[in-house]
Design a protein around this motif. Sequence first.
Motif, mmCIF file in Angstrom:
data_model
loop_
_atom_site.group_PDB
_atom_site.id
_atom_site.type_symbol
_atom_site.label_atom_id
_atom_site.label_comp_id
_atom_site.label_asym_id
_atom_site.label_seq_id
_atom_site.Cartn_x
_atom_site.Cartn_y
_atom_site.Cartn_z
ATOM 1 N N UNK A 7 17.867 9.158 -1.467
ATOM 2 C CA UNK A 7 16.823 8.560 -2.321
ATOM 3 C C UNK A 7 17.240 7.163 -2.789
ATOM 4 N N UNK A 8 18.487 7.054 -3.211
ATOM 5 C CA UNK A 8 18.960 5.748 -3.701
ATOM 6 C C UNK A 8 18.948 4.714 -2.581
ATOM 7 N N UNK A 9 19.340 5.153 -1.403
ATOM 8 C CA UNK A 9 19.429 4.248 -0.264
ATOM 9 C C UNK A 9 18.043 3.725 0.111
ATOM 10 N N UNK A 10 17.061 4.623 0.144
ATOM 11 C CA UNK A 10 15.692 4.192 0.506
ATOM 12 C C UNK A 10 15.154 3.264 -0.590
ATOM 13 N N UNK A 11 15.372 3.651 -1.856
ATOM 14 C CA UNK A 11 14.878 2.811 -2.966
ATOM 15 C C UNK A 11 15.544 1.442 -2.944
ATOM 16 N N UNK B 247 5.246 8.418 -0.848
ATOM 17 C CA UNK B 247 6.274 9.117 -0.067
ATOM 18 C C UNK B 247 7.390 9.610 -0.964
ATOM 19 N N UNK B 248 7.935 10.750 -0.532
ATOM 20 C CA UNK B 248 9.133 11.292 -1.172
ATOM 21 C C UNK B 248 10.010 11.841 -0.062
ATOM 22 N N UNK B 249 11.311 11.685 -0.189
ATOM 23 C CA UNK B 249 12.201 12.275 0.833
ATOM 24 C C UNK B 249 12.425 13.747 0.495
ATOM 25 N N UNK B 250 12.035 14.612 1.438
ATOM 26 C CA UNK B 250 12.279 16.050 1.259
ATOM 27 C C UNK B 250 13.157 16.506 2.425
ATOM 28 N N UNK B 251 14.372 16.974 2.160
ATOM 29 C CA UNK B 251 15.252 17.359 3.264
ATOM 30 C C UNK B 251 14.759 18.633 3.941
ATOM 31 N N UNK B 252 15.061 18.791 5.217
ATOM 32 C CA UNK B 252 14.831 20.086 5.844
ATOM 33 C C UNK B 252 15.857 21.045 5.223
ATOM 34 N N UNK B 253 15.642 22.357 5.393
ATOM 35 C CA UNK B 253 16.597 23.280 4.755
ATOM 36 C C UNK B 253 17.983 23.137 5.398
ATOM 37 N N UNK C 232 5.178 15.979 -8.779
ATOM 38 C CA UNK C 232 5.020 14.953 -7.749
ATOM 39 C C UNK C 232 3.586 14.979 -7.204
ATOM 40 N N UNK C 233 3.029 16.181 -7.070
ATOM 41 C CA UNK C 233 1.653 16.300 -6.567
ATOM 42 C C UNK C 233 0.658 15.667 -7.535
ATOM 43 N N UNK C 234 0.892 15.871 -8.834
ATOM 44 C CA UNK C 234 0.007 15.267 -9.851
ATOM 45 C C UNK C 234 0.044 13.752 -9.702
ATOM 46 N N UNK C 235 1.248 13.226 -9.536
ATOM 47 C CA UNK C 235 1.413 11.772 -9.400
ATOM 48 C C UNK C 235 0.702 11.273 -8.146
ATOM 49 N N UNK D 196 0.826 -1.216 0.000
ATOM 50 C CA UNK D 196 0.000 0.000 0.000
ATOM 51 C C UNK D 196 0.859 1.265 0.000
ATOM 52 N N UNK D 197 2.183 1.092 0.159
ATOM 53 C CA UNK D 197 3.055 2.273 0.220
ATOM 54 C C UNK D 197 4.017 2.283 -0.961
ATOM 55 N N UNK D 198 4.230 3.459 -1.503
ATOM 56 C CA UNK D 198 5.216 3.579 -2.568
ATOM 57 C C UNK D 198 6.148 4.751 -2.268
ATOM 58 N N UNK D 199 7.437 4.493 -2.415
ATOM 59 C CA UNK D 199 8.434 5.555 -2.263
ATOM 60 C C UNK D 199 8.883 5.964 -3.656
ATOM 61 N N UNK D 200 8.838 7.274 -3.910
ATOM 62 C CA UNK D 200 9.228 7.764 -5.232
ATOM 63 C C UNK D 200 10.541 8.535 -5.108
#
Length: 435
Positions: free
Chosen positions: A372-376, A351-357, A338-341, A325-329
Amino acid sequence: MIIRYFILALVCLTLAEDEFSPGETATSPNEMKAALPVRYLLFEVNYGEGFNLRRDVYIRMANMVKFLNEEGGQQWVLVLPPWGNIYHWQSPIKQTKIPWSRFFDLDSFRRHIPVMELADWMAVVGTPAVIDEIYYLQTYSEGWVDGQWTERRDIRPCNDPSYYKKVDGEVEGHFWGYTKTIKGKSFECLSVQNEIKTFTDFLRDEAKGQSILIDRGETLTHGRYSEWSKEWWLGRRSIRFSKKLMDIGDEFRKKHLESTDEADLTLMDSDWTKQQKALGSALGGPYLAIHLRRKDFLRGSRKEVPSLSFAAEQIEKLLVEKSLSKVFIATDAPESEFQVLTQSLGEYQVYRYVPTSEQLNEIGDGGVAIVDQWIAAHARYFAGTSVSTFSFRIHEERSLLGFPPDSTYNRLCGEKEDPADCAKEQPGRWFPKYD
Ligand code: GFB
């Protein structure tokens, strides 16, 4: 060959143009044979190349240094050119003169060959830091002979105007932004058709200086030491990510994706030389991972790149098939895409990884790409984008973690492709070779 080591006494110099000190990179102990003179190999890659092809060029240079040191009589250290001015890294932060240790674990590199950061090389050779010989690799202007690629090399006039210039007997160049503190002594264009193992002859016997820069390093091929060889995999296995980046990825997995190494059967040995995971031994976290390459891949109408709606259709099908049920992009798409997707995948958790500033400032776009590569790499099932080196590196990472090939070597199809062609052209499978 086991190389014996001694600690290079590194002098901390305060260089006017410097942005990182030798201390930051913790280069020493650099492992060398005390009795032999040290030679330094510096390298550079074609300006437009991205992060992940550059990582493959690193393997070529690293294995060349390994072969040179095995051939004996000389001891070579690979000098790592700082990261910066990468076309794809467009976040509005300063991203130049980045040491490799920000992305990678150099102790792991050193289990393969001796390496040092450019700043450490500068500290060792003094100011200005002099590169004795610079070779700009190029193709033969007349092309192959009789339509055949045969090994050869010749000093030739430069095919294109070069960015190295001789001024008052010194060679000037960009030198990773150290225009004032690095100088060259000599510069030549070298037409070359060589694999790395053959090119060691040139470095060992024809290049005479202590510090040699090979520009356009991607011109040399792996040749007989390509992905089917143990040597290629030794180089690849030694490229471990920095602990900081893996920790960020692991935290994200745990927090959002119910994924831990214990449950996913992805525990790693801290020493890569001891890690040999059987393909099929890893389970992976209960999520699907997708690498969706956008931006420049949308230009040139590549028929293999799906539209967002077709990507969503395929992602949904995979989620159903795999009962997830979960997908990491992992994607370079702007947030609007990404929002359209996400909206197209309404009933699923996307889910998408978004870093804090603060994180972005610290790890940069290169660091975000690695997270991103590590999570994928830890997902139960992965599908990437056709002929993206970003996806290739994820395939390799997953194979090293022990994932079954069928969960790894997959890609999304484009709607303009014949589905039969897409099925045929799923990514090539190169498996780790351990002995
Ligand atoms: O790594 P790379 O050479 O792979 O270039 P390709 C893609 C760059 O885009 C990465 C960003 O290094 C990242 O900076 N990027 C791509 C991503 N996908 C992602 C992602 O999922 N997450 C994050 N965070 N960043 C090559 C290009 O691209 O393809 C060449 O480098 C050329 O210029 C060639 O266009 C055809 O192999 O995908």
